[in-house]
Design a protein around this motif. Structure first.
Motif, short mmCIF file in Angstrom:
data_model
loop_
_atom_site.label_atom_id
_atom_site.label_comp_id
_atom_site.label_asym_id
_atom_site.label_seq_id
_atom_site.Cartn_x
_atom_site.Cartn_y
_atom_site.Cartn_z
N ILE A 408 -6.32 9.28 -7.30
CA ILE A 408 -5.90 8.55 -8.50
C ILE A 408 -7.11 8.14 -9.34
CG2 ILE A 408 -4.87 6.38 -9.28
CD1 ILE A 408 -2.97 6.67 -6.78
N MET A 409 -8.14 7.63 -8.66
CA MET A 409 -9.33 7.21 -9.41
C MET A 409 -10.01 8.41 -10.05
SD MET A 409 -9.17 3.97 -8.91
CE MET A 409 -10.68 3.24 -9.51
N ASN A 410 -9.94 9.58 -9.41
CA ASN A 410 -10.55 10.79 -9.99
C ASN A 410 -9.93 11.15 -11.33
OD1 ASN A 410 -12.19 11.01 -7.79
ND2 ASN A 410 -11.06 12.71 -6.82
N GLU A 411 -8.69 10.75 -11.56
CA GLU A 411 -8.02 11.06 -12.83
C GLU A 411 -8.20 9.93 -13.85
OE1 GLU A 411 -6.67 14.00 -13.47
OE2 GLU A 411 -7.12 14.66 -11.41
N GLU A 412 -9.03 8.92 -13.50
CA GLU A 412 -9.30 7.80 -14.41
C GLU A 412 -8.04 7.09 -14.86
OE1 GLU A 412 -12.20 8.86 -17.37
OE2 GLU A 412 -13.39 9.93 -15.88
N ILE A 413 -7.12 6.94 -13.94
CA ILE A 413 -5.88 6.21 -14.22
C ILE A 413 -6.17 4.71 -14.06
CG2 ILE A 413 -3.56 5.75 -13.24
CD1 ILE A 413 -3.64 8.81 -12.41
N LEU A 414 -5.50 3.89 -14.87
CA LEU A 414 -5.66 2.44 -14.72
C LEU A 414 -4.86 1.98 -13.49
CD1 LEU A 414 -6.42 -0.41 -15.64
CD2 LEU A 414 -4.47 -0.36 -17.20
N VAL A 415 -5.58 1.46 -12.49
CA VAL A 415 -4.94 0.97 -11.26
C VAL A 415 -5.33 -0.49 -11.06
CG1 VAL A 415 -4.59 1.33 -8.79
CG2 VAL A 415 -5.45 3.19 -10.20
N SER A 416 -4.33 -1.34 -10.86
CA SER A 416 -4.63 -2.73 -10.55
C SER A 416 -4.16 -3.03 -9.13
CB SER A 416 -3.94 -3.65 -11.54
OG SER A 416 -2.55 -3.58 -11.34
N GLY A 417 -4.65 -4.13 -8.57
CA GLY A 417 -4.34 -4.46 -7.18
C GLY A 417 -3.48 -5.71 -7.08
N GLY A 418 -2.57 -5.67 -6.11
CA GLY A 418 -1.74 -6.85 -5.89
C GLY A 418 -1.38 -6.95 -4.43
N SER A 419 -0.64 -7.99 -4.10
CA SER A 419 -0.25 -8.23 -2.70
C SER A 419 1.23 -7.96 -2.47
CB SER A 419 -0.52 -9.69 -2.36
OG SER A 419 0.21 -10.53 -3.25
N ASP A 420 2.04 -8.02 -3.57
CA ASP A 420 3.49 -8.05 -3.44
C ASP A 420 3.90 -9.24 -2.55
OD1 ASP A 420 6.06 -7.29 -4.01
OD2 ASP A 420 6.08 -5.51 -2.73
N SER A 421 3.08 -10.28 -2.53
CA SER A 421 3.39 -11.46 -1.73
C SER A 421 4.83 -11.89 -2.02
CB SER A 421 2.41 -12.59 -2.10
OG SER A 421 2.76 -13.76 -1.41
N PRO A 422 5.67 -12.13 -1.03
CA PRO A 422 5.36 -12.35 0.37
C PRO A 422 5.32 -11.11 1.28
CG PRO A 422 7.67 -12.76 -0.01
CD PRO A 422 7.09 -12.38 -1.34
N VAL A 423 5.39 -9.89 0.73
CA VAL A 423 5.36 -8.71 1.61
C VAL A 423 4.04 -8.67 2.39
CG1 VAL A 423 5.45 -6.20 1.71
CG2 VAL A 423 6.90 -7.42 0.09
N THR A 424 2.89 -8.85 1.68
CA THR A 424 1.65 -9.13 2.40
C THR A 424 1.08 -10.41 1.82
OG1 THR A 424 0.14 -7.98 0.88
CG2 THR A 424 1.14 -6.66 2.64
#
Ligand SMILES: [Zn+2]
Length: 512
Positions: A408-424
């Motif tokens: 995904i990063m190789n295609e320079e796509i915008l990726v953000s991070g999350g927890s989906d809390s309360p899943v994690t």
């Protein structure tokens, strides 16, 4: 010109700005950054009243952004009967029994974070066992991923569940077992918002906000139904973390459109498949351990497109939960169609999770300018050591296409991070660790990319890159102070780094 700074922070400043990645000091006025540079440069604007926070060389990063969480659901979990650590069914039943004794009849006994895999019997408590504890309290045991539940008889009847509904499990006599999965698991979830006692809602929100800043999060995306979202927005001043709303619109898109101005930073959200663990994420070939199912699509193509078209035309950013390949194709088809019909530059329409994918889909995401909101902690928490649990569900070949960060990063796509809390649990440092130590070596990414995912990319996915996500003049004074520099510890030790302080708008909101 002297700017008369309110505060100077000295430390090992990691700016997340490519041209100038490091600095020694930050100058702050009010809740904003006004200068970043050497101590000497920043001190030039000090006045008599300027306070100095000397962090003695500790690492200072932009405050972390968790771009997918459910704060009210998390708070409800924290107040419920936590079953995450039980080792047997009878231990779970004991904990539930104790809560029932203290709870007035009629009130919900909500028991989150159950994991069938981690109890000796590898099963849920049965409806009969739960009924033996109470028939006067609705009891709701929820699998930790939210896509599976076990109910007692009273909860079944309050939710008006019947045998014919999709996702309702029945026994050989056709009677409801109380086990429900997607799409039926959406029913207690949406009613669950109302299950929570209003007097407990503020306690729930406060708990979650404190938990967020204790792990360095300064902005939390809140994926909530309209009622919960309004409650949170009304109480923003009472909590230490910034909230970015995402409005779930399963049924009330018309109401959202008529009552909510389409700010480019408010996003409307829905789901089009379930979860891999519950075998409801939509695959093209059956699950490896259950040849009878391909998972489920919650919407028909037509219904999903109609919803997307309506939200897109009303000017909203859109977010769709799609974990797996068949659901992802459906969403990409609908996004492509709506963008052809009603082109919008820089729409940043989102796909949530994007877990089991094909290389072709990644290229299509890049071409359409779709943004991905992903949850690196799923790799560590949900998928088993070395992805073994995922491998048992997906098989050896498909598991190679899970959590494909490097592709995904190789295609320079915008990726953000999350927890989906309360899943994690909310845990950006753990997320960064998971990304650079991915069990699939070919999917590992660099430390700077992983940090961007939880800072500047989180700002971008919310259209807030001008005010958040990096340490630059003009942006909000939101920072996290870490015990160690993530670039200078061995990669396999990043997860041990502690959050020592969190600063929101120039104010210290957490100290370890
Ligand atoms: Zn979610």
């Amino acid at each position: 010109m002297a700017k008369n700074l309110d505060l100077i922070i000295k430390g090992n400043i990691i700016t997340v700005v490519n041209q100038k990645p490091r600095a020694e000091a930050i100058g702050i006025k009010g809740d904003k950054i006004v200068s970043v540079g050497t101590v000497k440069e920043v001190e030039a604007d000090a006045g008599k009243t300027t306070r100095v926070l000397d962090l003695k060389g500790k690492a200072v990063l932009p405050g972390f952004i968790d771009s997918h969480a459910h704060p009210m659901g998390t708070g409800k979990n924290r107040l419920g009967v936590n079953l995450s650590l039980v080792k047997t069914v009878s231990e779970a039943l004991d904990k539930i029994r104790q809560r029932v004794k203290k709870t007035p009849p009629g009130n919900l006994i909500f028991c989150p974070d159950y994991n069938r895999q981690s109890v000796a019997e590898k099963r849920y408590p049965s409806k009969k066992e739960l009924d033996s504890i109470s028939t006067k309290h609705p009891i709701w045991i929820q699998h930790y991923d939210g896509h599976f539940s076990q109910l007692n008889s009273m909860a079944i009847s309050l939710l008006h569940l019947t045998a014919g509904m999709e996702g309702i499990r029945v026994d050989s006599k056709g009677e409801l077992t109380g086990l429900i999965q997607d799409p039926a698991s959406a029913r207690p979830l949406s009613s669950g918002d109302n299950f929570i006692d209003k007097s407990e809602a503020m306690a729930a929100l406060t708990l979650v906000a404190k938990e967020a800043v204790s792990v360095g999060i300064t902005t939390l995306f809140a994926k909530e139904g309209l009622e919960n979202a309004e409650f949170i927005m009304k109480n923003l001043k009472k909590i230490p973390v910034r909230i970015h709303p995402m409005l779930l619109c399963r049924t009330d898109l018309d109401k959202i459109i008529s009552t909510t101005p389409p700010y480019d930073h408010i996003c409307v959200a829905t789901l089009t498949d379930g979860s891999i663990e519950a075998r409801t994420a939509a695959l093209y070939e059956p699950y490896a351990d259950d040849p009878t199912t391909l998972g489920v699509l919650i919407y028909s193509d037509e219904k999903l497109y109609a919803l997307i078209e309506k939200a897109h035309k009303a000017g909203f950013q859109i977010s769709i939960h799609a974990e797996s390949e068949r659901a992802i194709d459906q969403v990409l088809w609908a996004y492509e169609k709506v963008l052809e019909k009603y082109p919008r530059k820089d729409h940043r329409h989102r796909i949530e999770h994007f877990e089991v994918v094909t290389p072709k889909q990644i290229k299509r995401v890049a071409r359409l300018g779709v943004a991905l909101a992903m949850q690196p902690m799923f790799i560590t928490v949900c998928e088993g050591p070395n992805l073994d649990y995922y491998r048992s569900l997906l098989g050896d070949e498909r598991v190679k296409r899970a959590h494909t960060y490097r592709w995904i990063m190789n295609e320079e796509i915008l990726v953000s991070g999350g927890s989906d809390s309360p899943v994690t649990k909310m845990n950006p440092v753990g997320g960064i660790h998971a990304l650079v130590n991915h069990p699939l070596k070919e999917q590992r990414i660099d430390v700077y990319e992983a940090i961007e995912i939880f800072t500047i990319n989180g700002a971008k996915i919310g259209f807030e890159e001008n005010i958040k996500g990096s340490i630059e003049p003009g942006k909000m004074a939101d920072f996290v102070v870490l015990s160690d520099d993530p670039y200078r510890v061995p990669k396999e030790r990043i997860g041990d780094i502690k959050v020592e302080m969190t600063i929101v708008g120039g104010k210290v909101v957490y100290r370890s």
